[in-house]
Write a protein that holds these residues in place. Structure first.
Motif, PDB file in Angstrom:
ATOM      1  N   MET A 279      54.957  46.907  39.424  1.00 22.99           N
ATOM      2  CA  MET A 279      53.618  47.163  39.950  1.00 22.99           C
ATOM      3  C   MET A 279      52.585  47.328  38.835  1.00 22.99           C
ATOM      4  SD  MET A 279      54.813  49.854  42.901  1.00 22.99           S
ATOM      5  CE  MET A 279      53.179  50.225  43.512  1.00 22.99           C
ATOM      6  N   LEU A 280      52.941  46.958  37.614  1.00 31.07           N
ATOM      7  CA  LEU A 280      51.957  46.993  36.538  1.00 31.07           C
ATOM      8  C   LEU A 280      51.101  45.744  36.588  1.00 31.07           C
ATOM      9  CD1 LEU A 280      54.104  48.402  33.595  1.00 31.07           C
ATOM     10  CD2 LEU A 280      52.378  49.604  34.939  1.00 31.07           C
ATOM     11  N   ARG A 286      47.265  49.029  45.204  1.00 29.38           N
ATOM     12  CA  ARG A 286      46.572  50.325  45.248  1.00 29.38           C
ATOM     13  C   ARG A 286      46.208  50.815  43.854  1.00 29.38           C
ATOM     14  NH1 ARG A 286      50.965  50.246  48.642  1.00 29.38           N
ATOM     15  NH2 ARG A 286      50.613  50.708  50.850  1.00 29.38           N
ATOM     16  N   ARG A 287      46.074  49.883  42.897  1.00 30.30           N
ATOM     17  CA  ARG A 287      45.822  50.273  41.514  1.00 30.30           C
ATOM     18  C   ARG A 287      44.515  51.040  41.336  1.00 30.30           C
ATOM     19  NH1 ARG A 287      42.559  46.571  38.854  1.00 30.30           N
ATOM     20  NH2 ARG A 287      43.516  46.904  36.808  1.00 30.30           N
ATOM     21  N   SER A 288      43.518  50.759  42.208  1.00 34.48           N
ATOM     22  CA  SER A 288      42.243  51.472  42.068  1.00 34.48           C
ATOM     23  C   SER A 288      42.419  52.966  42.285  1.00 34.48           C
ATOM     24  CB  SER A 288      41.211  50.913  43.044  1.00 34.48           C
ATOM     25  OG  SER A 288      41.665  51.070  44.384  1.00 34.48           O
ATOM     26  N   LEU A 316      47.853  48.470  33.283  1.00 33.51           N
ATOM     27  CA  LEU A 316      47.337  48.071  34.588  1.00 33.51           C
ATOM     28  C   LEU A 316      46.255  47.005  34.479  1.00 33.51           C
ATOM     29  CD1 LEU A 316      47.191  51.589  36.276  1.00 33.51           C
ATOM     30  CD2 LEU A 316      48.678  49.676  36.927  1.00 33.51           C
ATOM     31  N   CYS A 317      46.024  46.532  33.245  1.00 36.44           N
ATOM     32  CA  CYS A 317      45.097  45.411  33.002  1.00 36.44           C
ATOM     33  C   CYS A 317      43.693  45.711  33.499  1.00 36.44           C
ATOM     34  CB  CYS A 317      45.610  44.113  33.634  1.00 36.44           C
ATOM     35  SG  CYS A 317      47.136  43.514  32.901  1.00 36.44           S
ATOM     36  N   VAL A 318      43.148  46.851  33.064  1.00 39.37           N
ATOM     37  CA  VAL A 318      41.741  47.119  33.387  1.00 39.37           C
ATOM     38  C   VAL A 318      40.872  46.049  32.728  1.00 39.37           C
ATOM     39  CG1 VAL A 318      42.026  49.592  33.685  1.00 39.37           C
ATOM     40  CG2 VAL A 318      41.619  48.676  31.413  1.00 39.37           C
ATOM     41  N   SER A 319      39.726  45.839  33.275  1.00 39.41           N
ATOM     42  CA  SER A 319      38.848  44.796  32.763  1.00 39.41           C
ATOM     43  C   SER A 319      37.410  45.289  32.746  1.00 39.41           C
ATOM     44  CB  SER A 319      38.972  43.535  33.640  1.00 39.41           C
ATOM     45  OG  SER A 319      38.625  43.842  34.985  1.00 39.41           O
TER      46      SER A 319
END
Length: 833
Positions: A279-280, A286-288, A316-319
């Motif tokens: 889930m990464l 639901r990562r937010s 979590l690959c924030v952008s």
């Protein structure tokens, strides 16, 4: 008659002549030792930045250049909770596709075979069976509400007040009206998951999208991949992730002692759970919610906790803005050296390298800037420097260099800022011995030449790259890789011309050129053949010589004055002189090449600048510079063309060398003696030496017990003994005795020196002046020569086979021929006595 014949046998002046015949190894070494010499010097010192900043105090960048800040504050409110990528704004073109009907169509009415929608959609709400079946076939489940994030599966099946027990296989039809927003009934309000339409044969834990997929493949199969994955994610979320988030929020709400350690452990557990559940990245639906919880923890301002948060956020690959702020957060923590141990014990470095490998400059340029800035700071720590090499930091850097070199003009400025940090990081990596093969294998040295081409106006980038080159060009494998880069010599000359006032850049480029030309004849020729090479070097020489002599003198006019420059730099007199040391070394190395030496020896400006340096400076204050100047003059004096400017100026040069001979510096004395050895071919120079009693000093050098010093002194004495009147003066100084002692003490270990001693003795006694030796001296010398002429005895001390072959060649070519001549004239003298 015999005396007349011996006069024609006097040894030639002390300078070897080039010939086109194939030379032995001994002859090559002998030739280099006699005259042409490569100069070495220390690498320019690069001080460490006192403070960790993106751009140090010496940076040419100003706030007007949109320079990103090194200091800032970050709080949870600076982050965007949804973390959604912005839309591309691109309108998709329609597909050229004609649908195929799954059932045969009537030719007259193609739509006749398909079921028609209900005339009154409200019938569906009343629970009509036929309408329900049509609804399912039409795929109208797209309007179902989503699943709530924190609802447990078992709670979905619990009945509310006044309701029947719900099962996975059925649902009362009366629930349908409540889902559509009917009148409020007594009892607790249902959640969205409890209010979903429950379909026959469908597990209530299954999400709507899973229902749609199930009906498309047939009800009850349960083998759809997407359905299985989403169902598994829901189970992981409800059973593992959601409880961890609740614990994080609970611990964060309290203020118990040790809560920071507990929060760090929970973040690690959350990271591991998400990794096990696959889930990464951006796969977690639901990562937010996870990010929202993590962002709130940043306000605790704990370095250790923030590192765990940052690592998880990057996983979590924030952008967008969140990626920028996370990179800023890491950068802020790396500014303190006391935090280095935390980075060393945390895998956050892997996350940073992952960002550098994947993110695009145009979308995340500023984030990349702070990411590389962090690596710059950390690479100053020797332990982390080793980690960076093990984690393939150089490979990541090479790919990033290639991406930055092709950015559009719109992002050129931010690419330049990133290059400043990246080249500074590479500068630190170059300090580690294990990095040198990697710089070569990843072709980073040629890549940096491309960076110089694209950013030749950026003084910060050029200075950092020059520091990398000055470090690595001292090693043969790196020097070869750089020398094979097309156009590097011309590029360095253009940078020297453009940034001639930036001393720290100029001195390192000159040091690199000195290394390249130290041992490669090809490099000497390629540099010399570059457009404007000699003019650029001599203009630099003149400019820095004048500044060094008068530090407040205005910039010199000439080819170098075309580039725009700011206010004069505050540079010490010693730093100006360091430029001259490196520049003269380049000239000394270049003129070893037979095509370059004559050109420089006949260059009036070059000879004049060298003489000015000798005139203006003292050995006490400028020892290395004067030694390099003397070495350059010595190399140039090898070329004795009639039209040579140096040849017509050699008497002046001889006078200027007096201050070096009479100094307390052994290096200065040695180089000046070598110059006298070459220039004493001239009768005028020999007369000057004798008139100024320089020969007395040269004779005393034979007592130095230094093979190099004795070798150079023997060269001068060989030439002085050409004149009969000089032999008497030399004899009065006990020259023959000192030469014999030198031969006895040092000759067996250096047959080149032994040969040069014999040449000096031959010129002393071989012209009919053997009576200058008394009987005892002649007998002692004859004994030494006889012993050394026995090959077995002469080479018995050499154990290594390769060294024995070399010494044998030197003994046969350098010593034996002249020793046999001396034996022939000494034997009659000894017998007569």
């Amino acid at each position: 008659m015999a005396s007349m014949e011996r006069k024609h046998e006097i040894c030639s002046p002390f300078i070897p002549q080039r010939n086109t015949l194939r030379k032995t190894s001994a002859e090559i070494v002998s030739e280099a030792r006699h005259s042409l010499r490569v100069q070495s010097t220390q690498r320019p010192f690069t001080p460490r930045d006192g403070q960790r900043q993106l751009f140090g105090k010496s940076s040419a960048r100003t706030d007007c250049d949109n320079r990103p800040p090194s200091t800032f504050s970050l709080h949870a409110q600076n982050f965007d909770a949804p973390d959604s990528r912005p839309g591309s704004g691109t309108r998709l073109s329609p597909l050229d596709h004609k649908p195929k009907f799954p059932v045969p169509c009537d030719a007259e009415d193609p739509f006749k075979a398909f079921p028609k929608p209900p005339t009154d959609p409200l019938e569906v709400r009343r629970g009509l069976a036929g309408a329900r079946a049509r609804l399912l076939r039409a795929g109208s489940l797209t309007t179902l509400p989503p699943v709530e994030g924190h609802t447990d599966v078992k709670e979905r099946l619990k009945p509310g007040p006044g309701q029947k027990q719900l099962s996975a296989k059925g649902l009362a039809v009366t629930d349908h009206t409540e889902v559509r927003g009917g009148p409020h009934k007594p009892g607790p309000r249902r959640t969205a998951s409890e209010s979903r339409i429950m379909l026959p044969g469908v597990d209530p834990g299954v999400r709507p999208t899973e229902c749609r997929a199930g009906w498309r493949t047939g009800l009850g199969n349960g083998d759809d991949t997407a359905s299985t994955e989403e169902d598994a994610e829901s189970l992981v979320w409800n059973n593992a992730v959601a409880p961890l988030l609740q614990q994080l929020e609970a611990v964060a709400a309290g203020s118990s002692e040790g809560s920071m350690d507990h929060l760090c452990d929970l973040c690690d557990s959350l990271h591991g759970t998400l990794a096990e559940g696959d889930m990464l990245g951006r796969r977690c639906k639901r990562r937010s919610g996870i990010l929202r919880t993590l962002f709130r923890l940043i306000d605790f301002n704990s370095v250790q906790l923030n590192l765990h948060i940052a690592k998880l956020c990057l996983a979590l690959c924030v952008s967008g803005n969140n990626l920028l702020n996370i990179c800023k957060l890491i950068f802020k923590m790396s500014r303190s050296e006391s935090n280095d141990i935390l980075f060393q014990n945390n895998s956050i470095i892997d996350s940073l390298l992952g960002v550098l490998s994947s993110e695009d400059v145009s979308a995340s340029g500023e984030a990349l800037l702070y990411c590389v800035g962090t690596l710059k700071f950390l690479s100053g720590n020797s332990a982390i420097l080793r980690l960076l090499l093990d984690k393939n930091c150089l490979g990541v850097a090479q790919k990033l260099i290639q991406r930055l070199c092709i950015v559009e003009d719109t992002f050129f400025t931010i690419a330049g800022h990133i290059f400043v940090q990246l080249t500074a990081t590479l500068r630190n990596l170059a300090d580690h011995p294990d990095s040198r093969p990697l710089f070569v294998s990843f072709s980073i040295l040629p890549e940096l030449c491309q960076v110089l081409l694209h950013h030749h106006k950026d003084r910060d980038i050029c200075t950092n790259i020059s520091r990398i080159y000055s470090k690595l060009s001292s090693y043969s494998e790196c020097r070869l890789a750089l020398a094979q880069t097309p156009g590097c010599y011309q590029l360095f000359l253009e940078l020297l011309s453009k940034h001639h006032q930036k001393q720290d850049l100029v001195v390192r480029l000159l040091f690199t050129l000195g290394n390249l030309t130290a041992k490669s004849d090809e490099a000497r020729q390629q540099l010399f053949q570059c457009e404007g090479c000699v003019d650029t070097l001599l203009q630099l020489y003149d400019s820095y010589q004048q500044r060094n002599y008068s530090p407040h003198a205005p910039p010199q006019k000439g080819p170098l004055s075309h580039s725009k420059s700011t206010a004069p730099l505050v540079v010490s007199e010693q730093e100006y002189e360091d430029v001259l040391v490196k520049l003269v070394r380049v000239l000394a190395n270049m003129c070893i090449h037979p095509a370059v030496g004559p050109a420089l020896a006949n260059n009036t400006a070059c000879i004049q600048l060298l003489m000015e340096t000798l005139e203006m400076r003292s050995v006490q204050e400028s020892e290395e510079l004067l030694v390099n100047v003397a070495a350059t003059i010595n190399n140039l004096s090898f070329y004795q063309e009639e039209s040579s400017v140096l040849r017509h100026s050699q008497l002046i040069m001889a006078k200027l060398m007096l201050k070096l001979v009479l100094s307390s510096s052994m290096d200065a004395m040695l180089e000046a003696t070598r110059v006298y050895g070459n220039m004493s071919q001239s009768k005028d120079v020999r007369d000057f030496i004798m008139q100024n009693k320089v020969h007395q000093f040269v004779v005393t050098l034979l007592d130095s017990k230094s093979t190099e010093m004795c070798f150079s002194a023997c060269g001068v004495l060989t030439n002085l003994a050409l004149d009969p009147t000089n032999r008497v003066s030399l004899s009065l100084e006990g020259t023959a005795t000192k030469l014999a002692d030198c031969l006895k003490d040092l000759g067996a270990g250096d047959w080149q020196l032994a040969g040069q001693v014999c040449q000096a003795l031959w010129n002393m006694v071989g012209g009919g002046s053997e009576k200058l030796l008394d009987a005892q001296e002649a007998e002692s010398l004859l004994e030494i020569l006889t012993a050394y002429s026995d090959q077995e005895d002469a080479l018995k001390c050499t154990e290594n086979e390769d060294a024995r072959d070399f010494h044998r060649a030197c003994w046969e070519l350098e010593f034996l021929p002249i020793a046999q001549k001396l034996i022939k004239i000494l034997q009659p003298a000894v017998l007569t006595a």
